[in-house]
Design an enzyme around this catalytic site. Structure first.
Site, mmCIF file in Angstrom:
data_model
loop_
_atom_site.group_PDB
_atom_site.id
_atom_site.type_symbol
_atom_site.label_atom_id
_atom_site.label_comp_id
_atom_site.label_asym_id
_atom_site.label_seq_id
_atom_site.Cartn_x
_atom_site.Cartn_y
_atom_site.Cartn_z
ATOM 1 N N ASP A 43 0.825 -1.331 0.043
ATOM 2 C CA ASP A 43 0.120 0.070 0.066
ATOM 3 C C ASP A 43 0.814 1.213 0.039
ATOM 4 O O ASP A 43 2.171 1.268 -0.172
ATOM 5 C CB ASP A 43 -1.193 -0.069 1.149
ATOM 6 N N LYS A 87 -4.935 2.616 0.249
ATOM 7 C CA LYS A 87 -4.809 2.822 1.687
ATOM 8 C C LYS A 87 -4.130 4.212 2.265
ATOM 9 O O LYS A 87 -3.483 4.290 3.017
ATOM 10 C CB LYS A 87 -4.282 1.737 2.365
ATOM 11 N N MET A 97 -1.366 8.837 12.342
ATOM 12 C CA MET A 97 -2.508 9.416 11.478
ATOM 13 C C MET A 97 -2.975 10.757 12.255
ATOM 14 O O MET A 97 -4.367 10.625 12.143
ATOM 15 C CB MET A 97 -3.473 8.114 11.457
HETATM 16 N N1 SAH Z 1 1.894 -0.208 10.776
HETATM 17 C C1 SAH Z 1 2.319 1.284 10.760
HETATM 18 C C2 SAH Z 1 1.501 2.371 10.944
HETATM 19 C C3 SAH Z 1 0.329 2.515 10.071
HETATM 20 S S1 SAH Z 1 -0.720 3.866 10.338
HETATM 21 C C4 SAH Z 1 3.825 1.429 11.650
HETATM 22 O O1 SAH Z 1 4.007 0.545 12.460
HETATM 23 O O2 SAH Z 1 4.532 2.406 11.698
HETATM 24 C C5 SAH Z 1 -0.311 5.098 9.350
HETATM 25 C C6 SAH Z 1 0.448 6.115 9.817
HETATM 26 O O3 SAH Z 1 1.613 5.559 10.553
HETATM 27 C C7 SAH Z 1 0.713 7.442 9.411
HETATM 28 O O4 SAH Z 1 -0.345 8.206 9.416
HETATM 29 C C8 SAH Z 1 1.826 8.042 10.135
HETATM 30 O O5 SAH Z 1 1.317 8.673 11.288
HETATM 31 C C9 SAH Z 1 2.514 6.804 10.515
HETATM 32 N N2 SAH Z 1 3.858 6.914 9.554
HETATM 33 C C10 SAH Z 1 3.865 5.657 8.905
HETATM 34 N N3 SAH Z 1 5.096 5.842 8.127
HETATM 35 C C11 SAH Z 1 5.624 7.069 8.669
HETATM 36 C C12 SAH Z 1 6.969 7.677 8.477
HETATM 37 N N4 SAH Z 1 7.716 7.489 7.230
HETATM 38 N N5 SAH Z 1 7.083 9.142 8.768
HETATM 39 C C13 SAH Z 1 6.302 9.581 9.624
HETATM 40 N N6 SAH Z 1 5.092 8.739 10.004
HETATM 41 C C14 SAH Z 1 4.780 7.487 9.426
#
Ligand code: SAH
Length: 469
Positions: free
Chosen positions: A257, A279, A392
């Site tokens: 995604d 997504k 998020m």
């Molecule tokens: N499973 C993922 C989270 C998914 S929810 C994890 O463990 O990181 C999606 C959220 O993750 C985004 O809205 C953001 O808040 C955060 N996120 C994911 N990758 C990111 C990145 N490279 N930099 C900043 N925030 C990130």
């Protein structure tokens, strides 16, 4: 890609080498090693080159290169049949001439150390014949390519050539017994990585061959594949685990995604099918139920399926939902943890999530809006010695800042927003619960962003990685 790496069959092909010094000798060894019919044009050649030519039946024209004056010696005629031209003279003018002549005849030409005169370049080679690994920096840094070659040399056991030879010998019989290409690949992977591979590496080919035939007999083409739910980390491909990379490279199908960066998806095999399932917050390209069902259907069709998730699959990743249906359908699966965004973004921006002076605990919180409001009991976030990380949270930032202040956090509590954490474009915005909404409105960061609240944010200005302020 500036060059297409290909392997050229040179057996008995006519190849012209101009120059007979040390560099020319090295090239001659390589070309003769590939079975070329070599003609060397040079006023002098090294003793080693003379010996090589004698052993291989090659020709030496003892003269300086001049295509015009070589009519009598057959060079012009030769040009009509050449497969390759290699120039290794120290004279740039001569090299240019040779390059022009070759190009005029449509013959691939390499001029040593002059990429601008080349139509092909030589890679650095790890030779485990019949296994050949070629490394190139597209002419930018031969030193780097050689360095990498040395690393690969150390990594690939010398006996791998034997393993490739063995696999080549067994190929036809395996193909005959297992007709489905993806089951066949599975069989080979298990063979090469398992006991049979070990037997070959230990020089016991005969026993290995018996084992292969035995296994082929026993082989039941299982219709059921497998699913790997893999955490791909927050963006920087170097943050993936070895296991994640290994399983990704074994996949027939990859579902990914928005949060998974392109270089990570590109680690999959080139012939693997790639399915984008969307997504972003407002872009539910494929509804969750359909993703869950797709995983089941693909596995039932016998595929090895990788579901790549940004960060860690079990942290705000709906990983639990995706494997529930698999478990229900008795489909084998594995879950591979990944570095979650909080860890990645915090480390790459110099904000320790806990610190003896500032924070004794850390809490991961969703900032996702439900009907325009963030759904929390805000009174639980009062503890000033706890770092809060909101995933998020971009759209909900004003509510988060306001509610935290309403429920006991001071207006000057430090807060950071990490934009595109761990990626080259990472940016860190810092402020306080009072100022952050204005800062974000002005700076307009792009998703994904992560919000970190608490005194640990103060450390950012001292601990940020080089390049950050
Ligand atoms: N499973 C993922 C989270 C998914 S929810 C994890 O463990 O990181 C999606 C959220 O993750 C985004 O809205 C953001 O808040 C955060 N996120 C994911 N990758 C990111 C990145 N490279 N930099 C900043 N925030 C990130």
């Amino acid at each position: 890609m500036e060059y297409l790496p290909i392997y050229l069959e040179l057996k008995s092909a006519s190849v012209l080498l101009v120059g007979g010094g040390n560099v020319g000798t090295r090239k001659a060894r390589l070309l003769l090693g590939a079975g070329a019919d070599l003609t060397v044009v040079a006023p002098d050649i090294t003793q080693e080159l003379a010996d090589l030519l004698e052993q291989s039946g090659g020709t030496w024209l003892q003269t300086a290169y001049d295509v015009e004056n070589h009519r009598d010696k057959g060079l012009v005629h030769l040009f009509g049949h050449l497969a390759l031209v290699v120039s290794a003279t120290p004279d740039r003018r001569v090299n240019k001439h040779i390059s022009d002549d070759a190009k005029a005849h449509g013959i691939p030409v390499n001029v040593v150390d002059s990429p601008d005169l080349c139509t092909f370049i030589f890679p650095s080679i790890v030779d485990r014949s019949p296994l050949l690994i070629a490394v190139s920096s597209s002419g930018r840094s031969p030193v780097l390519a050689r360095l990498l070659r040395r690393k690969i040399e150390a990594l690939v056991p010398a006996a791998y050539g034997r393993l490739a030879e063995f696999a080549g010998r067994m190929r036809a019989v395996v193909k005959e017994k297992i007709s489905d290409p993806s089951s066949r690949r599975l069989f080979w992977e298990e063979t090469v990585e398992g006991t049979i591979g070990e037997l070959v590496l230990a020089g016991r080919e005969e026993q290995a061959e018996k084992n292969v035939l035995q296994q082929l007999q026993q082989h039941e083409q299982s219709p059921c594949g497998e699913v790997y739910l893999i955490g791909a980390g927050p963006g920087d491909p170097d943050l993936m685990t070895f296991k994640a990379v290994r399983l990704l490279q074994s996949a027939d199908v990859v579902l990914y995604d928005r949060l998974v960066s392109e270089p990570i998806v590109n680690l999959a095999r080139r012939d693997a099918e790639r399915i984008y399932v969307g997504k972003a917050r407002a872009d539910h390209a494929v509804p969750q139920q359909e993703i869950n069902q797709l995983l089941v259907d693909l596995a039932l069709a016998g595929k090895r399926v990788v579901r790549l998730k940004g960060g860690d699959p079990f942290i705000f990743g709906r990983g639990g939902e995706e494997i529930e249906l698999l478990a229900h359908n008795n489909i084998p699966f594995q879950v591979v943890p990944g570095i979650t965004a909080a860890s990645g973004a915090a480390c790459y921006s110099g904000i320790p999530l806990t610190h003896r002076d500032y924070a004794q605990s850390v809490r991961f919180v969703t900032g996702h809006l439900k009907d325009g409001s963030v759904d929390h009991d805000w009174s639980q976030f009062q503890n000033t010695a706890e770092t809060l990380v909101f995933y998020m949270g971009l759209a909900g930032l004003p509510i988060i800042c306001e509610q935290l202040q309403t429920h006991g956090r001071a207006a000057d509590t430090p807060i950071a927003m990490v934009e595109r954490g761990t990626l080259i474009e990472q940016r860190v915005l810092t402020g306080t619960l009072e100022t952050m909404v204005g800062i974000v409105a002005r700076e307009n960061p792009r998703a994904p962003t992560l919000i970190i609240v608490g005194d640990v944010v103060k450390l950012h200005k001292d601990l940020a990685w080089f390049g950050e302020a």
